[in-house]
Enzyme design. Structure first.
Site, PDB file in Angstrom:
ATOM      1  N   PRO A   2      17.944  67.186  64.487  1.00 48.99           N
ATOM      2  CA  PRO A   2      17.275  67.528  63.422  1.00 48.99           C
ATOM      3  C   PRO A   2      15.712  67.008  63.386  1.00 48.99           C
ATOM      4  O   PRO A   2      15.503  65.868  63.620  1.00 48.99           O
ATOM      5  CB  PRO A   2      18.243  66.787  62.397  1.00 48.99           C
ATOM      6  CG  PRO A   2      18.921  65.674  63.446  1.00 48.99           C
ATOM      7  CD  PRO A   2      18.437  65.705  64.665  1.00 48.99           C
ATOM      8  N   GLU A   3      15.221  67.639  62.934  1.00 53.74           N
ATOM      9  CA  GLU A   3      13.662  67.427  62.522  1.00 53.74           C
ATOM     10  C   GLU A   3      13.698  67.788  60.922  1.00 53.74           C
ATOM     11  O   GLU A   3      14.601  67.994  60.182  1.00 53.74           O
ATOM     12  CB  GLU A   3      12.750  68.503  63.302  1.00 53.74           C
ATOM     13  CG  GLU A   3      12.558  68.488  64.548  1.00 53.74           C
ATOM     14  CD  GLU A   3      11.472  69.099  65.290  1.00 53.74           C
ATOM     15  OE1 GLU A   3      10.435  69.217  64.896  1.00 53.74           O
ATOM     16  OE2 GLU A   3      11.599  69.838  66.333  1.00 53.74           O
TER      17      GLU A   3
END
Length: 271
Positions: A2-3
DNA sequence: ACTTCGACCTGTTGGC
DNA sequence: TGCCAACAGGTCGAAG
């Protein structure tokens, strides 16, 4: 995994199921994440109502009157909305059981994520205290970046991935932003002109916003809180495309390593 | 003040 | 097919 766009996708996905719900019970199957899950969590959070689900950088914040649950998904973490009928998987480390019978389920194979309970005391948690501005906010602009960069010799790519400079720009979107801006990732941040930053900042905002709109990037395993993938992967212009032709000029994209992370760029467009 | 690098983990991939 | 090394969306904190 996840960014910022993936975390924001997760936030939007869980919010309607979780907001204004009272926590019934916390089930801890493992507590050895990146840091131990706060011992008091399963004692302190049940009975509290989740007032809001917000995000700061890549941290998710579940706010109650007596404290805040700080969640980071690390490299491989995810949050899903489950019910009693869902089978508990191998890496489902924590369940937050709500009064509406739904379960906020935290899964994290690599356990680089964290789950920290901070009692309300008016202080910002140390992990959040020295974070840079949100990339989609007004505070993140080319003047700011330019000023911050003057003393820096580090490569521009490393620089924009530094959470003290700006939060939420991870490896995928750093690569993509620099390509869109036509900046060589190896350039020293301190040597980049104001005009170049004026180009780069909107590119970062645009890449992140487009990715959020597409529901994030699914490379192998990212899904939103309903288990659906994100569709931004098909829009990636450089990340994961080494040895393939540049979409703009057909030059073969090159991969290098910067700070133990892979960088892909076009030697011509980002010359 | 800044930069580099090891460390934390498991799962997947690619080469031999 | 099997084995093993390398690599993966993050980032802290120690050491230089």
């Amino acid at each position: 995994m996840p960014e910022l766009p993936e975390v924001e996708t997760t936030r939007r996905g869980i919010e309607p199921h979780v907001e204004k719900q009272r926590v019934k019970e916390i089930i801890l199957r493992r507590k050895d994440l990146r840091w131990p899950i706060t011992p008091d969590l399963s004692k302190d959070m049940p009975g509290q109502t989740i007032e809001s689900v917000s995000r700061r950088g890549k941290y998710l914040l579940l706010q109650t009157k007596t404290g805040t649950l700080i969640i980071h998904l690390g490299m491989s973490g995810s949050l899903r909305i489950a019910t009693q009928s869902h089978i508990v998987g191998k890496h489902d480390h924590v369940d937050i059981v709500l009064d509406n019978k739904k379960i906020l389920r935290f899964n994290d194979p690599r356990r680089f994520g964290c789950m920290l309970w901070q009692k309300s005391n008016g202080c910002l948690h140390p992990l959040l205290a020295s974070l840079g501005p949100e990339p989609l906010s007004e505070n993140f602009n080319s003047n700011y970046l330019y000023k911050k960069s003057r003393t820096r010799n580090a490569a521009i790519k490393t620089f924009i991935m530094d959470s003290k400079i700006v939060v939420g720009v991870g490896n995928i979107y750093a690569n993509e932003s620099l390509f869109l801006a036509g900046i060589n990732p190896k350039r020293s941040a301190g040597k980049i002109s104001k005009a170049r930053f004026a180009k780069l900042v909107p590119c970062i905002k645009q890449v992140l916003q487009n990715a959020i709109d597409a529901g994030g990037t699914t490379l192998r395993d990212f899904t939103d809180s309903d288990g659906k993938p994100g569709y931004f992967a098909q829009s990636l212009l450089v990340y994961g495309r080494k040895d393939q032709p540049c979409n703009v000029c057909k030059t073969i994209l090159k991969e290098i390593r910067q700070g133990q992370r892979s960088t892909v760029y076009c030697p011509k467009c980002q010359g």
